[in-house]
Design a protein around this motif. Structure first.
Motif, PDB file in Angstrom:
ATOM      1  N   VAL A   1       0.869  -1.171   0.000  1.00  0.00           N
ATOM      2  CA  VAL A   1       0.000   0.000   0.000  1.00  0.00           C
ATOM      3  C   VAL A   1       0.909   1.226   0.000  1.00  0.00           C
ATOM      4  O   VAL A   1       1.731   1.408   0.904  1.00  0.00           O
ATOM      5  CB  VAL A   1      -0.929   0.016   1.229  1.00  0.00           C
ATOM      6  N   LEU A   2       0.776   2.047  -1.017  1.00  0.00           N
ATOM      7  CA  LEU A   2       1.598   3.236  -1.156  1.00  0.00           C
ATOM      8  C   LEU A   2       0.897   4.457  -0.582  1.00  0.00           C
ATOM      9  O   LEU A   2      -0.333   4.515  -0.552  1.00  0.00           O
ATOM     10  CB  LEU A   2       1.896   3.485  -2.642  1.00  0.00           C
ATOM     11  N   LYS A   3       1.686   5.417  -0.145  1.00  0.00           N
ATOM     12  CA  LYS A   3       1.115   6.697   0.235  1.00  0.00           C
ATOM     13  C   LYS A   3       0.544   7.324  -1.029  1.00  0.00           C
ATOM     14  O   LYS A   3       1.182   7.324  -2.077  1.00  0.00           O
ATOM     15  CB  LYS A   3       2.186   7.622   0.801  1.00  0.00           C
ATOM     16  N   PHE A   4      -0.660   7.862  -0.910  1.00  0.00           N
ATOM     17  CA  PHE A   4      -1.297   8.458  -2.063  1.00  0.00           C
ATOM     18  C   PHE A   4      -2.311   9.486  -1.592  1.00  0.00           C
ATOM     19  O   PHE A   4      -3.033   9.244  -0.623  1.00  0.00           O
ATOM     20  CB  PHE A   4      -2.001   7.384  -2.902  1.00  0.00           C
ATOM     21  N   CYS A   5      -2.353  10.628  -2.247  1.00  0.00           N
ATOM     22  CA  CYS A   5      -3.323  11.664  -1.896  1.00  0.00           C
ATOM     23  C   CYS A   5      -3.947  12.251  -3.156  1.00  0.00           C
ATOM     24  O   CYS A   5      -3.296  12.340  -4.194  1.00  0.00           O
ATOM     25  CB  CYS A   5      -2.661  12.817  -1.129  1.00  0.00           C
ATOM     26  N   THR A   6      -5.202  12.662  -3.031  1.00  0.00           N
ATOM     27  CA  THR A   6      -5.867  13.452  -4.058  1.00  0.00           C
ATOM     28  C   THR A   6      -6.421  14.699  -3.388  1.00  0.00           C
ATOM     29  O   THR A   6      -6.698  14.702  -2.186  1.00  0.00           O
ATOM     30  CB  THR A   6      -7.022  12.688  -4.741  1.00  0.00           C
ATOM     31  N   VAL A   7      -6.569  15.752  -4.169  1.00  0.00           N
ATOM     32  CA  VAL A   7      -7.047  17.021  -3.603  1.00  0.00           C
ATOM     33  C   VAL A   7      -8.015  17.683  -4.580  1.00  0.00           C
ATOM     34  O   VAL A   7      -7.811  17.635  -5.794  1.00  0.00           O
ATOM     35  CB  VAL A   7      -5.864  17.956  -3.259  1.00  0.00           C
ATOM     36  N   VAL A   8      -9.074  18.268  -4.013  1.00  0.00           N
ATOM     37  CA  VAL A   8     -10.076  19.005  -4.783  1.00  0.00           C
ATOM     38  C   VAL A   8     -10.395  20.274  -4.003  1.00  0.00           C
ATOM     39  O   VAL A   8     -10.537  20.237  -2.780  1.00  0.00           O
ATOM     40  CB  VAL A   8     -11.368  18.171  -4.967  1.00  0.00           C
ATOM     41  N   ALA A   9     -10.510  21.405  -4.716  1.00  0.00           N
ATOM     42  CA  ALA A   9     -10.831  22.676  -4.061  1.00  0.00           C
ATOM     43  C   ALA A   9     -12.025  23.336  -4.741  1.00  0.00           C
ATOM     44  O   ALA A   9     -12.239  23.167  -5.944  1.00  0.00           O
ATOM     45  CB  ALA A   9      -9.628  23.608  -4.104  1.00  0.00           C
ATOM     46  N   THR A  10     -12.795  24.072  -3.946  1.00  0.00           N
ATOM     47  CA  THR A  10     -13.931  24.822  -4.486  1.00  0.00           C
ATOM     48  C   THR A  10     -13.508  26.276  -4.724  1.00  0.00           C
ATOM     49  O   THR A  10     -12.573  26.775  -4.077  1.00  0.00           O
ATOM     50  CB  THR A  10     -15.134  24.795  -3.517  1.00  0.00           C
ATOM     51  N   PRO A  11     -14.202  26.987  -5.621  1.00  0.00           N
ATOM     52  CA  PRO A  11     -13.876  28.401  -5.858  1.00  0.00           C
ATOM     53  C   PRO A  11     -14.185  29.267  -4.637  1.00  0.00           C
ATOM     54  O   PRO A  11     -15.024  28.921  -3.811  1.00  0.00           O
ATOM     55  CB  PRO A  11     -14.793  28.793  -7.017  1.00  0.00           C
ATOM     56  N   MET A  12     -13.485  30.389  -4.565  1.00  0.00           N
ATOM     57  CA  MET A  12     -13.761  31.393  -3.542  1.00  0.00           C
ATOM     58  C   MET A  12     -14.305  32.622  -4.268  1.00  0.00           C
ATOM     59  O   MET A  12     -13.604  33.223  -5.071  1.00  0.00           O
ATOM     60  CB  MET A  12     -12.491  31.761  -2.771  1.00  0.00           C
ATOM     61  N   ALA A  13     -15.552  32.970  -4.000  1.00  0.00           N
ATOM     62  CA  ALA A  13     -16.186  34.109  -4.662  1.00  0.00           C
ATOM     63  C   ALA A  13     -16.515  35.181  -3.625  1.00  0.00           C
ATOM     64  O   ALA A  13     -17.329  34.942  -2.726  1.00  0.00           O
ATOM     65  CB  ALA A  13     -17.438  33.657  -5.392  1.00  0.00           C
ATOM     66  N   PHE A  14     -15.879  36.345  -3.741  1.00  0.00           N
ATOM     67  CA  PHE A  14     -16.139  37.431  -2.801  1.00  0.00           C
ATOM     68  C   PHE A  14     -17.393  38.222  -3.158  1.00  0.00           C
ATOM     69  O   PHE A  14     -17.913  38.967  -2.336  1.00  0.00           O
ATOM     70  CB  PHE A  14     -14.938  38.382  -2.736  1.00  0.00           C
ATOM     71  N   GLY A  15     -17.882  38.091  -4.368  1.00  0.00           N
ATOM     72  CA  GLY A  15     -19.075  38.838  -4.769  1.00  0.00           C
ATOM     73  C   GLY A  15     -18.743  40.293  -5.046  1.00  0.00           C
ATOM     74  O   GLY A  15     -17.605  40.638  -5.379  1.00  0.00           O
ATOM     75  N   ASP A  16     -19.746  41.156  -4.886  1.00  0.00           N
ATOM     76  CA  ASP A  16     -19.569  42.591  -5.141  1.00  0.00           C
ATOM     77  C   ASP A  16     -18.767  43.231  -4.007  1.00  0.00           C
ATOM     78  O   ASP A  16     -19.012  42.968  -2.826  1.00  0.00           O
ATOM     79  CB  ASP A  16     -20.931  43.281  -5.253  1.00  0.00           C
ATOM     80  N   TYR A  17     -17.821  44.084  -4.384  1.00  0.00           N
ATOM     81  CA  TYR A  17     -16.955  44.751  -3.402  1.00  0.00           C
ATOM     82  C   TYR A  17     -17.107  46.254  -3.529  1.00  0.00           C
ATOM     83  O   TYR A  17     -17.092  46.810  -4.622  1.00  0.00           O
ATOM     84  CB  TYR A  17     -15.496  44.356  -3.644  1.00  0.00           C
TER      85      TYR A  17
END
Length: 165
Positions: A37-53
């Motif tokens: 069994v090998l070390k293994f990783c996966t990664v997923v990220a969601t967007p960051m939306a600040f909206g109106d500034y």
């Protein structure tokens, strides 16, 4: 049809022989079963939306990073400085999409109080975790501070997430 006498005698002996003479035989062996069994990783990220500034108030937002690793694997999550020229992991910058020289500063944190900067140097400013049986979700807390007077535009940046294990 002629049958030889020796064939008839052999058949008769086999038929009349006691059961102890005719027995089933077996041979056995075993084999090794292995896996690594090998070390293994996966990664997923969601967007960051600040909206109106507007410059009068800070804009807050979050993103989530989901990491799935082999159980028991220790890992660090780092966030780079983004794509804007001159940006750093302590002061990131979104670039205007039509007014390309305009920059909107923003900051990324690893805590909900938005006090611990999230950078990309292992052992310094990354998030360290150890994988369990289920994926681990980490929240990135973002802030665009008030008081920035930039041209009206759509601003964006891309952050690279690095999982080191």
């Amino acid at each position: 049809m002629r049958v030889s006498l020796s064939l008839l005698i052999g058949a008769a002996i086999a038929f009349l022989a006691p059961a102890s003479i005719v027995q089933a035989a077996t041979a056995t062996t075993s084999f090794l079963v292995t896996a690594t069994v090998l070390k293994f990783c996966t990664v997923v990220a969601t967007p960051m939306a600040f909206g109106d500034y507007t410059s009068s108030t800070a804009a807050l937002s979050t993103s989530t990073i989901t990491v799935t690793c082999t159980a028991g694997t220790g890992y660090d999550i780092g966030l780079n400085e983004g794509d804007a020229a001159g940006a750093t992991v302590t002061t990131r910058q979104m670039s205007g999409t039509t007014v390309t020289t305009a920059r909107l500063n923003y900051f990324l944190y690893s805590d909900s109080g938005r006090t611990v900067n999230w950078g990309n140097t292992v052992g310094t400013d990354v998030v360290h975790l150890t994988a369990g049986a289920v994926p681990i979700i980490s929240t990135v807390y973002g802030r665009v501070p008030a008081g920035q007077f930039v041209a009206p535009d759509a601003y964006l940046d891309t952050i690279d997430v690095t999982v080191t294990y």
